[in-house]
Design a protein around this motif. Sequence first.
Motif, PDB file in Angstrom:
ATOM      1  N   MET A 507      -3.306 -15.921  46.047  1.00 55.25           N
ATOM      2  CA  MET A 507      -2.272 -16.094  45.035  1.00 55.25           C
ATOM      3  C   MET A 507      -1.211 -17.046  45.560  1.00 55.25           C
ATOM      4  N   THR A 508      -0.974 -18.116  44.844  1.00 55.88           N
ATOM      5  CA  THR A 508       0.081 -19.070  45.185  1.00 55.88           C
ATOM      6  C   THR A 508       1.076 -19.135  44.031  1.00 55.88           C
ATOM      7  N   SER A 509       2.268 -19.608  44.320  1.00 62.99           N
ATOM      8  CA  SER A 509       3.313 -19.715  43.297  1.00 62.99           C
ATOM      9  C   SER A 509       2.899 -20.712  42.225  1.00 62.99           C
ATOM     10  N   GLU A 510       3.609 -20.667  41.097  1.00 58.21           N
ATOM     11  CA  GLU A 510       3.275 -21.539  39.973  1.00 58.21           C
ATOM     12  C   GLU A 510       3.263 -23.006  40.368  1.00 58.21           C
ATOM     13  N   ASP A 511       4.184 -23.391  41.266  1.00 59.99           N
ATOM     14  CA  ASP A 511       4.233 -24.796  41.682  1.00 59.99           C
ATOM     15  C   ASP A 511       3.323 -25.094  42.868  1.00 59.99           C
ATOM     16  N   GLY A 512       2.601 -24.106  43.355  1.00 61.64           N
ATOM     17  CA  GLY A 512       1.658 -24.317  44.448  1.00 61.64           C
ATOM     18  C   GLY A 512       2.278 -24.445  45.818  1.00 61.64           C
ATOM     19  N   ARG A 513       3.588 -24.230  45.960  1.00 58.86           N
ATOM     20  CA  ARG A 513       4.259 -24.443  47.252  1.00 58.86           C
ATOM     21  C   ARG A 513       4.211 -23.227  48.163  1.00 58.86           C
ATOM     22  N   PHE A 514       4.030 -22.053  47.579  1.00 55.20           N
ATOM     23  CA  PHE A 514       4.187 -20.832  48.360  1.00 55.20           C
ATOM     24  C   PHE A 514       2.946 -19.943  48.266  1.00 55.20           C
ATOM     25  N   ALA A 515       2.709 -19.253  49.377  1.00 52.62           N
ATOM     26  CA  ALA A 515       1.752 -18.148  49.410  1.00 52.62           C
ATOM     27  C   ALA A 515       2.532 -16.886  49.772  1.00 52.62           C
ATOM     28  N   TYR A 516       1.852 -15.756  49.810  1.00 52.50           N
ATOM     29  CA  TYR A 516       2.540 -14.479  50.045  1.00 52.50           C
ATOM     30  C   TYR A 516       1.774 -13.641  51.066  1.00 52.50           C
ATOM     31  N   LEU A 517       2.525 -12.923  51.883  1.00 53.61           N
ATOM     32  CA  LEU A 517       1.958 -11.991  52.858  1.00 53.61           C
ATOM     33  C   LEU A 517       2.511 -10.602  52.575  1.00 53.61           C
ATOM     34  N   SER A 518       1.622  -9.631  52.538  1.00 50.34           N
ATOM     35  CA  SER A 518       2.015  -8.250  52.287  1.00 50.34           C
ATOM     36  C   SER A 518       1.520  -7.378  53.428  1.00 50.34           C
ATOM     37  N   GLY A 519       2.376  -6.466  53.884  1.00 51.74           N
ATOM     38  CA  GLY A 519       1.977  -5.627  54.997  1.00 51.74           C
ATOM     39  C   GLY A 519       2.906  -4.455  55.196  1.00 51.74           C
ATOM     40  N   THR A 520       2.828  -3.866  56.396  1.00 50.62           N
ATOM     41  CA  THR A 520       3.653  -2.716  56.758  1.00 50.62           C
ATOM     42  C   THR A 520       4.353  -2.987  58.070  1.00 50.62           C
ATOM     43  N   LYS A 521       5.648  -2.762  58.099  1.00 47.44           N
ATOM     44  CA  LYS A 521       6.462  -2.935  59.297  1.00 47.44           C
ATOM     45  C   LYS A 521       6.569  -1.593  60.025  1.00 47.44           C
ATOM     46  N   TYR A 522       6.229  -1.611  61.325  1.00 44.15           N
ATOM     47  CA  TYR A 522       6.291  -0.406  62.144  1.00 44.15           C
ATOM     48  C   TYR A 522       7.403  -0.527  63.182  1.00 44.15           C
ATOM     49  N   PHE A 523       7.807   0.635  63.721  1.00 48.22           N
ATOM     50  CA  PHE A 523       8.912   0.681  64.662  1.00 48.22           C
ATOM     51  C   PHE A 523       8.497   1.434  65.927  1.00 48.22           C
ATOM     52  N   PRO A 524       9.003   1.001  67.089  1.00 49.73           N
ATOM     53  CA  PRO A 524       8.644   1.696  68.342  1.00 49.73           C
ATOM     54  C   PRO A 524       9.062   3.163  68.334  1.00 49.73           C
ATOM     55  N   ASN A 525      10.222   3.484  67.784  1.00 54.64           N
ATOM     56  CA  ASN A 525      10.666   4.878  67.720  1.00 54.64           C
ATOM     57  C   ASN A 525      10.203   5.491  66.395  1.00 54.64           C
ATOM     58  N   TRP A 526       8.885   5.678  66.296  1.00 55.13           N
ATOM     59  CA  TRP A 526       8.265   6.095  65.044  1.00 55.13           C
ATOM     60  C   TRP A 526       8.715   7.485  64.605  1.00 55.13           C
ATOM     61  N   GLN A 527       9.205   8.302  65.542  1.00 62.69           N
ATOM     62  CA  GLN A 527       9.686   9.628  65.155  1.00 62.69           C
ATOM     63  C   GLN A 527      10.942   9.535  64.295  1.00 62.69           C
ATOM     64  N   GLU A 528      11.729   8.462  64.453  1.00 65.23           N
ATOM     65  CA  GLU A 528      12.996   8.316  63.750  1.00 65.23           C
ATOM     66  C   GLU A 528      12.949   7.273  62.649  1.00 65.23           C
TER      67      GLU A 528
END
Length: 882
Positions: A507-528
């Motif tokens: 999927m690219t933007s209407e003008d073709g300039r951009f793509a998109y990345l989707s994901g999950t951000k994790y943290f070292p202190n996962w308990q908090e």
Amino acid sequence: MSRRLVQRSALRRIAFPIAMLALGAGLAGAQENSQVTADRELLATESYVRPPEVVERIVAAPRHLNVQLENPNPARTQFLREVDDGMPTLERYGKPHTYFAGLQVDTKANRARSLTTRSAAGLEVIDARSGERRTIETPKGARISGAVWSPDGSQIAYLVHTDDASHIWVADVKSGKSRQVTRTPLLATLVTSVAWTADSRNVVTVILPTPRMTRPAEPVLATGPTVRWNEGTTNKTRTFASLLDTPYDKELMAYYLTGQLALVDVRSRAERKVGGPAMIVSADVAPKGDYVRVTRMVEPFAYTVQYRSFGQVDELWNAGGDVVAVLNTQPLRDGTDNDDDDAPGGDRQSADTSRRDFAWHPTSGALLFLKQDPAPARDSSASQGQDQASGGRAQGSRRRDHLYQWMPPFEPNGATVLLEGNNRMSNVLFSDDASMLFAVESGGGFTTQFAVKLSEPTKRYTIYRMRGNASGRGFGGGGGDSDSSTFYNNPGRLVTKRGAVDGNVAMTSEDGRFAYLSGTKYFPNWQENAPRGFVDKVEIATGDKTRIFESGGDVFEEAQVALDDDFNTFVITRESPTMVPDFYLRTAGGAVTKLTSNTDFAPEVTQAQRRRVQVTRPDGYKLWVDITLPRDWREGTRMPALFWFYPREYTSQSEYDRTKRTENANQFPRVAPRSIETMVTQGYAVVQPDLPIVGESGRMNDNYIPDLRNTLSAVIDELDRQGYIDRQRLALGGHSYGAFGTVNAMVNTPFFKAGIAGDGNYNRTLTPNGFQSERRDLWAGRETYLSMSPFLYADRLTGALLMYHSIEDQNVGTDPIHSIKLMHVLQGLGKTASLYMYPYEDHGPQIRETVLDQWARWTAWLDLYVKNAELDSKPDKIAVQP
């Protein structure tokens, strides 16, 4: 009267009884009360029984009423949903079926058994912006599967399954009306889905051949002995549950796999046969419908491996069914070359130099494929030091990869290189207009996502470059990559959508300039800090990123579907520990509209009190334990407890710790029909400890027994110290490898009054070529195999053991004979034990009647031998050897 109702069954008798019960010596003289009597009666009942009311309500809850928005139409204005009708029934699972080397076939209806047992009851479409739902008319009483949008979005094709046949039906989305389009029944044993041609006029399927060969007749008398012969060839295969056994089995399998490829006109219902009958595994038609890539299974079949290892040939056919080209051949993999999927070093793809990852160009009609150069010759005298310096591969051994484009009419040498890479490439995608190509390249310890404009094929635009490999280890999941900085800077994955022709495109933007990345951000202190879903907008020319969405810290949100190419409006999921997962419409400005109203069907469990405790073993190893307590539990109240666990192997503390990085404290508690946390409704604490088995790589199981014993001892001591459990009233249990661990614990520790073990293996000499992560065979790890086999130490068993086993268990290594023979031994030793054998079930029960019956017997068993143990006889007192 018992508080549990006994439900009589009209089922015929089967080869194995549903229940076998042996009561320990001295039990008859124990003091009894009415509840103990009722529990014993229930446990001895030889028909399906039902659990306490609250358990039955949770187990059989109508979870199917909760809505998932997962299958958007090409315009992304509607979602398609297959409507389930709850847990599958005994009636569906009990229909006649046959096993062919791991393939389960409903022989009456000529389809895969899963289409009979796991199909849906109906269809509906859901508006992507309002959540409004509309029912699609489907045949009454029939089962539904494989629903798929037409490329133009105006129609939906799906499979309809009746008692004796499967057909393709097509629904008009606007009117909601459906009609049958196939005249000839399907052969849906290998091809279990339907596909459209790009013009939305035809569907591609496999039908019964006309005329069909005569079904092979089973010989009235044996034609000879069963023959297995080996002459000095090493063939270490797994202990498969279902294998072909006789020449007749081979003939019958070929009969049920041989079908006719056909294109069916959805308006006229005309069926155009393509080629002749064959054992078709898959068929991928070109956008213009003039060619088809066909994968066929080929003989010979084998007696030693399952059907997925049988030989295949990948061919290109024209519309008349003539073979234009042979694309690939895969010979029978019978285990003789260590080619089992789970064998050490068994990544066949990493050494593959044949054509792979075929796909049709969305507009030109070309066939695309990847092909990698062979590995260069190595200088064996100098390779050792180079391998050590480069992580196991000689320096300078990069293998260039090539994306080829092969245009019709597919001349033998007509394929041309469209793109080249210095390392192996994967995940090749076009933009919707086919002007740009995206791919992932992996090598040298890095993964690079890049884009190429096909007008400038030598110029690359880097979307991201990260340490790790393309499978996501190190940045996409809970894998073992040791580079934590990489993992915690997860770039996400390229967002895709359904293309204008068919299939997924980037999927690219209407003008073709951009793509998109989707994901999950994790943290070292996962308990908090819980994980957070995100979406980044990436400028293709520069790689510059702008975060356009990120979940908050008090809930967990993920972007699911963008409803426009500029990501101005998109659908997300949202949940928290107290918020049922639901779908929402979100705008770029942050405004949200709720689309679904899902229900918590098990508040007694989801609202239970939860604790997570870290425990240190005597050897200094630290591990985590999850405790679930009744929602009305009060601090200081010691509970009878059920431990439920599954041992896993590690080489170090750090390897174990890395598995916790994806823990998500903001998820809503999932309660499935077999969720063991349901036991809190019966007055138990449910304790789920990690059970790490730690040791030198390849030899972790040498420490299995001491690690099992020391972990359980340390957990009990710590939970006793913190006041959660009554250590005099403990039970434990597990399924599959957890059942194996349960019986091992009961013969090697004195801690537990009762156990529940399901679909387990109790004698490792019957899996002599390896099991789980153990890759030594019995003769290389003899003492470990023997010490890990609780069958050999059944005389040490303490406590009352309940076993259950699925009669049609197809899991590698857990043949029902394990439970049958252990029960025989325990009877001979005078132990308190029971065994329940469930008809029609595979590894992990699914049938409503089965699951309810199991809960009824589990609760009665634990009440009898754990919660109310003081009313019963004393447990066996047998010295436990160190």
